[in-house]
Design an enzyme around this catalytic site. Structure first.
Site, mmCIF file in Angstrom:
data_model
loop_
_atom_site.group_PDB
_atom_site.id
_atom_site.type_symbol
_atom_site.label_atom_id
_atom_site.label_comp_id
_atom_site.label_asym_id
_atom_site.label_seq_id
_atom_site.Cartn_x
_atom_site.Cartn_y
_atom_site.Cartn_z
ATOM 1 N N GLY A 276 0.866 -1.174 0.000
ATOM 2 C CA GLY A 276 0.000 0.000 0.000
ATOM 3 C C GLY A 276 0.898 1.216 0.000
ATOM 4 O O GLY A 276 1.873 1.259 -0.746
ATOM 5 N N GLU B 81 8.275 -7.289 -10.994
ATOM 6 C CA GLU B 81 7.035 -7.986 -10.670
ATOM 7 C C GLU B 81 7.233 -9.496 -10.708
ATOM 8 O O GLU B 81 8.009 -10.005 -11.525
ATOM 9 C CB GLU B 81 5.938 -7.605 -11.685
ATOM 10 C CG GLU B 81 5.698 -6.119 -11.858
ATOM 11 C CD GLU B 81 5.147 -5.424 -10.651
ATOM 12 O OE1 GLU B 81 5.805 -5.453 -9.579
ATOM 13 O OE2 GLU B 81 4.051 -4.850 -10.758
ATOM 14 N N HIS C 282 8.360 -3.334 -7.518
ATOM 15 C CA HIS C 282 7.644 -3.031 -8.775
ATOM 16 C C HIS C 282 8.601 -2.433 -9.796
ATOM 17 O O HIS C 282 8.210 -1.548 -10.553
ATOM 18 C CB HIS C 282 6.507 -2.021 -8.573
ATOM 19 C CG HIS C 282 5.483 -2.378 -7.558
ATOM 20 N ND1 HIS C 282 4.494 -3.291 -7.800
ATOM 21 C CD2 HIS C 282 5.274 -1.923 -6.298
ATOM 22 C CE1 HIS C 282 3.714 -3.375 -6.726
ATOM 23 N NE2 HIS C 282 4.165 -2.569 -5.802
ATOM 24 N N SER D 80 5.722 -5.390 -1.474
ATOM 25 C CA SER D 80 5.704 -3.998 -1.920
ATOM 26 C C SER D 80 6.188 -3.100 -0.767
ATOM 27 O O SER D 80 7.344 -3.208 -0.376
ATOM 28 C CB SER D 80 4.308 -3.654 -2.428
ATOM 29 O OG SER D 80 4.304 -2.418 -3.073
ATOM 30 N N ALA D 81 5.352 -2.244 -0.206
ATOM 31 C CA ALA D 81 5.763 -1.400 0.924
ATOM 32 C C ALA D 81 6.383 -2.237 2.044
ATOM 33 O O ALA D 81 7.333 -1.810 2.705
ATOM 34 C CB ALA D 81 4.568 -0.616 1.454
#
Lengths: 243, 243
Positions: free
Chosen positions: B96, B200, B165, B128-129
């Site tokens: 997020g 990815e 990403h 991700s985060a």
């Protein structure tokens, strides 16, 4: 106040500061002769050192302003940067990395000095990162947080946030957030703040209390809990000051 | 240490946490039964409130972990989040907004508590985060700085920065920086720090002192003053600990 807040310096295939140069000429007119340039966002035009990077950035921007009839000098050439701001006829803040720009503006005290002069009427131009600096904070930049500034607070001379280089496209094969999703994250935790998505080849010009959108595209407006909507160059933008 | 640092939760068209779920199962195995979830990065799954957003995020992630045989509960359900970390069997940090995640981790004291447990061997998963949080700082996130955290410092349990990403493409008609340009800005002002661009459907797994790249793509390595280069899933990654 007199502001020229430019989304992006250059469109693909054109000369540096190509599309906005006529707007810059119209904005500065004939009374202003000199421009103080803020190069702090340009961190890697030279791989040798950041000072050499700022030298190259100054040279590149000064060439454009010289063609328009203005003498431009970079703030990093002055022994006292605050005094340079206090004595400037006009200021141009170049694009690059917003975090490094804001880091340097706080570190040098130029942020506060610049705010006083701009609120007193000195013409302010900025592109990309330089547009973000006019906002309350840097919180709608697209840039990577390569350095931690003393504060996210910026000039706060306009009451809304600009997202420069606003784009509708989503790179293929990318699992990260779209731009609109990122801005929706912003409004979710900053529910009172309006964000304007300023597309390429567009700018916002403020003359006194009148704000105008100029350029080739509409601008997209984001508020928490409302559908995003578009405004066009001829539309009244007063609503941005009454929210 | 035991780390599973995932670039992205989901590829287009697949179920949530689709591609990494077999890696998660292999990583947790049969000894671990419960997972403490950190939902702080999920700021706008609900438009009502951030707590409702975290409720929805917990539900979505718990469903996936239940299918894999693990009971997952979110930290925001505990009266004492630090105690929850101290007693956790394993931790998963969801993706997020990295800035909101780091803001909350500092505000609650969970950052420090989590660092102690992870360094003592508790399995840590993040996507991700949640991968960025394992790094020295958040400085290579792609996210918008929607809130100002007390500090950019993160867990610092790996000595390099991940750019999750990571993508090679450049959206058409976009005058902003490419991802590689943004990372080059980072290395220009952080000359001693290595950045790894994690594409990815890829992840980094650490088991004790051994780091492995897993997934479908090579990983791109950036250092100041050197050509960026690619490493493949079978390559020795020890050099990342000796720079």
């Amino acid at each position: 106040m007199r502001l020229l807040l430019i989304s992006n310096s250059t469109m693909a295939g054109e000369a540096y500061l190509g599309w906005p140069r006529n707007y810059i000429k119209d904005f500065l007119g004939n009374s202003v002769k000199t421009v103080l340039f803020i190069p702090y966002a340009g961190v890697n035009l030279s791989s040798e050192s950041i000072e050499k990077s700022w030298n190259l950035y100054e040279k590149k921007v000064a060439e454009v302003y010289a063609e328009l009839g203005y003498e431009l000098q970079s703030i990093h050439q002055f022994a006292d940067p605050i005094k340079a701001v206090e004595e400037a006829e006009s200021i141009a803040v170049g694009g690059g990395n917003t975090f490094y720009l804001v880091y340097m503006l706080h570190k040098t005290g130029v942020m506060e000095a610049m705010k006083k002069r701009v609120e007193a009427g000195m013409p302010y131009m900025g592109w990309s990162a330089g547009s973000n600096v006019a906002c309350p904070t840097l919180r709608t930049t697209n840039d990577m947080p390569i350095v931690e500034p003393a504060s996210f607070n910026c000039l706060n001379i306009i009451p809304f946030q600009i997202n420069p280089h606003y784009l509708d496209a989503h790179p293929e094969g990318h699992g990260g957030e779209t731009r609109e999703q990122r801005i929706n994250e912003f409004t979710a935790v900053n529910r009172q703040t309006t964000v304007v998505g300023l597309r390429e080849a567009c700018l916002l010009q403020m003359e006194g209390k009148t704000l105008m959108l100029k350029g080739k595209h509409p601008m997209r407006i984001f508020n928490f809990g409302k559908e995003a909507f578009e405004v066009n160059p001829e539309d009244d933008l007063n609503f941005l000051f009454n929210s």
